[in-house]
Design an enzyme around this catalytic site. Structure first.
Site, short mmCIF file in Angstrom:
data_model
loop_
_atom_site.label_atom_id
_atom_site.label_comp_id
_atom_site.label_asym_id
_atom_site.label_seq_id
_atom_site.Cartn_x
_atom_site.Cartn_y
_atom_site.Cartn_z
N LYS A 1 -15.26 62.31 59.52
CA LYS A 1 -16.56 62.20 59.59
C LYS A 1 -17.28 62.42 58.24
O LYS A 1 -18.37 61.78 57.72
CB LYS A 1 -17.55 62.61 60.75
N SER B 1 -20.56 42.51 39.89
CA SER B 1 -20.37 43.33 41.33
C SER B 1 -21.06 42.57 42.42
O SER B 1 -20.60 41.23 42.69
CB SER B 1 -20.90 44.92 41.14
#
Length: 131
Positions: free
Chosen positions: A63, A11
């Site tokens: 948000k 990763s």
């Protein structure tokens, strides 16, 4: 620049390693994991059962999409999925730019491989131990 991987470059670790001119890995090193994951526990139902109401004030439609205290809806999941897919596009592009010999679609599956399999997929250039 030569990067030596003795144990793991997966990763974000692979993202850092792929900038090298040469990647050398031990045969038992774990490499790859080119993918994106987002996990978050959700305690909304438990809070509701306990009689606890949690309120969040936001400005901006997205948000707060997935949070531990908000009931998850389909729109939230779709937005989060879209967001992590955008991150995957960036991740793949970065790796592909730095390792053009890779078949990026073949290796950007989230899977990991040990040394020899990583070598066959061009994730590394050579196998060698630090001994």
């Amino acid at each position: 620049l030569t990067i030596c991987v003795e144990q793991v470059a997966a990763s974000g670790g692979y993202m850092m390693a792929c900038v090298a001119d040469e990647i050398v890995a031990s045969p038992f090193a774990v490499l790859g994991s080119i993918g994106v994951i987002s996990e978050q526990p959700n305690v909304y139902e438990r809070l509701k059962t306990e009689g606890i109401e949690f309120q969040t004030v936001t400005a901006g439609k997205f948000k707060r999409t997935l949070t531990p205290t908000k009931k998850v809806n389909k729109e939230d999941l779709e937005k989060s999925k879209k967001d992590i897919e955008a991150v995957l596009v960036l991740f793949k592009g970065f790796v592909e730019q730095n390792r053009p010999s890779l078949d990026i679609d073949n290796v950007a599956t989230g899977e990991t491989w040990f040394g020899n399999d990583a070598l066959q997929r061009n994730l590394v250039d050579k196998l060698k131990t630090s001994d």
